[in-house]
Design an enzyme around this catalytic site. Structure first.
Site, PDB file in Angstrom:
ATOM      1  N   GLN A  93      52.725  82.813  32.128  1.00 30.55           N
ATOM      2  CA  GLN A  93      53.211  82.354  33.438  1.00 30.55           C
ATOM      3  C   GLN A  93      53.644  83.548  34.309  1.00 30.55           C
ATOM      4  O   GLN A  93      54.562  83.425  35.123  1.00 30.55           O
ATOM      5  CB  GLN A  93      54.393  81.389  33.257  1.00 30.55           C
ATOM      6  CG  GLN A  93      53.975  79.972  32.922  1.00 30.55           C
ATOM      7  CD  GLN A  93      53.223  79.287  34.062  1.00 30.55           C
ATOM      8  OE1 GLN A  93      53.395  79.605  35.235  1.00 30.55           O
ATOM      9  NE2 GLN A  93      52.382  78.337  33.711  1.00 30.55           N
ATOM     10  N   SER A  94      53.001  84.679  34.153  1.00 29.51           N
ATOM     11  CA  SER A  94      53.401  85.885  34.880  1.00 29.51           C
ATOM     12  C   SER A  94      53.311  85.708  36.403  1.00 29.51           C
ATOM     13  O   SER A  94      52.248  85.396  36.946  1.00 29.51           O
ATOM     14  CB  SER A  94      52.504  87.045  34.456  1.00 29.51           C
ATOM     15  OG  SER A  94      52.660  88.139  35.336  1.00 29.51           O
ATOM     16  N   ASN A  95      54.439  85.919  37.071  1.00 29.25           N
ATOM     17  CA  ASN A  95      54.442  85.928  38.538  1.00 29.25           C
ATOM     18  C   ASN A  95      53.671  87.128  39.058  1.00 29.25           C
ATOM     19  O   ASN A  95      53.015  87.067  40.096  1.00 29.25           O
ATOM     20  CB  ASN A  95      55.874  86.000  39.070  1.00 29.25           C
ATOM     21  CG  ASN A  95      56.743  84.862  38.586  1.00 29.25           C
ATOM     22  OD1 ASN A  95      56.374  83.696  38.727  1.00 29.25           O
ATOM     23  ND2 ASN A  95      57.879  85.184  37.992  1.00 29.25           N
ATOM     24  N   CYS A  97      51.104  88.663  37.621  1.00 30.82           N
ATOM     25  CA  CYS A  97      49.651  88.473  37.512  1.00 30.82           C
ATOM     26  C   CYS A  97      49.161  87.542  38.618  1.00 30.82           C
ATOM     27  O   CYS A  97      48.121  87.790  39.234  1.00 30.82           O
ATOM     28  CB  CYS A  97      49.293  87.920  36.136  1.00 30.82           C
ATOM     29  SG  CYS A  97      49.493  89.144  34.821  1.00 30.82           S
TER      30      CYS A  97
END
Ligand SMILES: *Cc1c(COP(=O)(O)O)cnc(C)c1O
Length: 370
Positions: A93-95, A97
């Site tokens: 859930q990387s912001n 990325c």
């Protein structure tokens, strides 16, 4: 001069930046800025402490949060080097990325993401929840790895491997570091200090409080705060590593910027306070943290995320309660670094807490006379 989004512009550092500071020459404008600042009255802040919030969560929509400021310099560099593909890495859930995937498209580039997932989940399609919806709607290529593989091989090697693979396919990849946190990315927050100076002037804000994950935001703010004379105490609440790690990592960024201890006369330990806010572990929430996030959203309408800003804010509340003398009479700026999209992945954990407020009711439409 106009401020045209999605164009490359010549960049001149703020006037307070010394000549020895290694500055970028180009900036690809991505963020809606200046981001707003307003007074904020969250619960469990002792009387006598004033709080403002800087809304870097409003730096955009699908492209929002603190990573956008760093990407302005990283994307400009990628374009200067004639890259055609951005490569980066992070959690599922990387912001960061997600922001990189969107910025890539705005700049006409392709994007490949390496996303770390739980072992079983990494074998399957990651779905469309939260940041993944945006990643996939903008057509990012997703490569999943397990947590174990990530730990064993390391993020740097995984990224290098994918870059080599893309090179062999005739692509021109540009590797964006984890969280966009290198010397170049940190210019996003050196520049943000100039924005804060224009919004507040010197001496109004006594303390800046923020979450710290990969360290670039804190590095830029702490160095800019010192060099510009903004003069606040800078507090970084670490959500993944310990204080020593962050001081050392940020000293590395300072050195890459040309701000070595002999040139600067200071190290990160002189320019910021690193605090521990990891709790149960990176991206793992404790009920008290989720309760604090809900108390704030119910009272003020501001939604923080559970991985970064919410954990930082909760630890900041605890710190004010434990050390009231440190905070009495202070004028604090809380930097909201974004992360709302990730909260769509927390629905299961939030459900029982939200049900305590009472269930949703059925409106009695039968009772309306027609
Ligand atoms: C990445 C991130 C942070 C941490 O910023 P760093 O520069 O990586 O330390 C804080 N908040 C949110 C919402 C983020 O996505």
């Amino acid at each position: 001069m106009g401020h045209h989004l999605h164009t490359c512009q010549k960049y001149s550092p703020p006037a307070w930046a010394p000549a020895w500071l290694k500055a970028p020459e180009e900036r690809f404008l991505l963020a809606l800025q200046p981001t707003p600042i307003h007074a904020w009255h969250p619960p469990d802040v002792p009387e006598g402490v004033q709080v403002w919030i800087k809304r870097d969560d409003l730096s955009g929509m699908q492209l929002s949060g603190n990573k956008v400021r760093k990407l302005e310099f990283l994307v400009a560099d990628a374009l200067q080097r004639k890259a055609d593909t951005l490569v980066t890495i992070g959690g599922i859930q990387s912001n960061h990325c997600r922001a990189t995937a969107v910025a890539a498209r705005y700049a006409g580039l392709d994007c490949h993401l390496i996303l770390r997932n739980k072992r079983h989940a990494a074998e399957q399609d990651p779905g469309l929840v939260g940041n993944l919806l945006v990643d996939r709607m903008v057509g990012a290529h997703i490569h999943q790895v397990t947590k174990e593989e990530y730990g064993r091989v390391g993020g740097t090697k995984l990224s290098q491997h994918l870059c080599k693979l893309l090179l062999s396919q005739g692509k021109r990849p540009y590797n964006v570091p984890l969280g966009g946190s290198n010397a170049l990315g940190s210019w996003g927050y050196l520049q943000a200090v100039q924005e804060m100076l224009e919004q507040f002037g010197k001496g109004t804000i006594t303390d800046i409080v923020m979450a710290c994950g990969s360290g670039g935001t804190t590095a830029g703010i702490a160095l800019g705060n010192y060099l510009s004379g903004f003069g606040a105490r800078v507090h970084a609440y670490g959500v993944c590593d310990d204080e020593e790690y962050f001081y050392n990592f940020i000293d590395g960024i300072f050195a890459d910027l040309g701000a070595t201890p002999d040139v600067l006369g200071k190290t990160s330990r002189d320019l910021l306070f690193a605090h521990q806010a990891k709790g149960a572990g990176y991206a793992i929430s404790r009920p008290e943290e989720l309760e604090a996030i809900l108390a704030v959203s119910e009272a003020t309408g501001i939604i923080m995320d559970s991985v970064y800003s919410g954990k930082a804010f909760h630890a900041f509340q605890k710190d004010m309660q434990a050390n009231p003398d440190e905070w009495q009479g202070r004028r604090v700026l809380f930097l909201h670094t974004g992360g709302l999209l990730g909260m769509y992945n927390e629905a299961a954990e939030l459900e029982s807490l939200i049900e305590k407020q009472g269930r949703a009711h059925r409106l009695d439409v039968q009772a309306i006379p027609l």
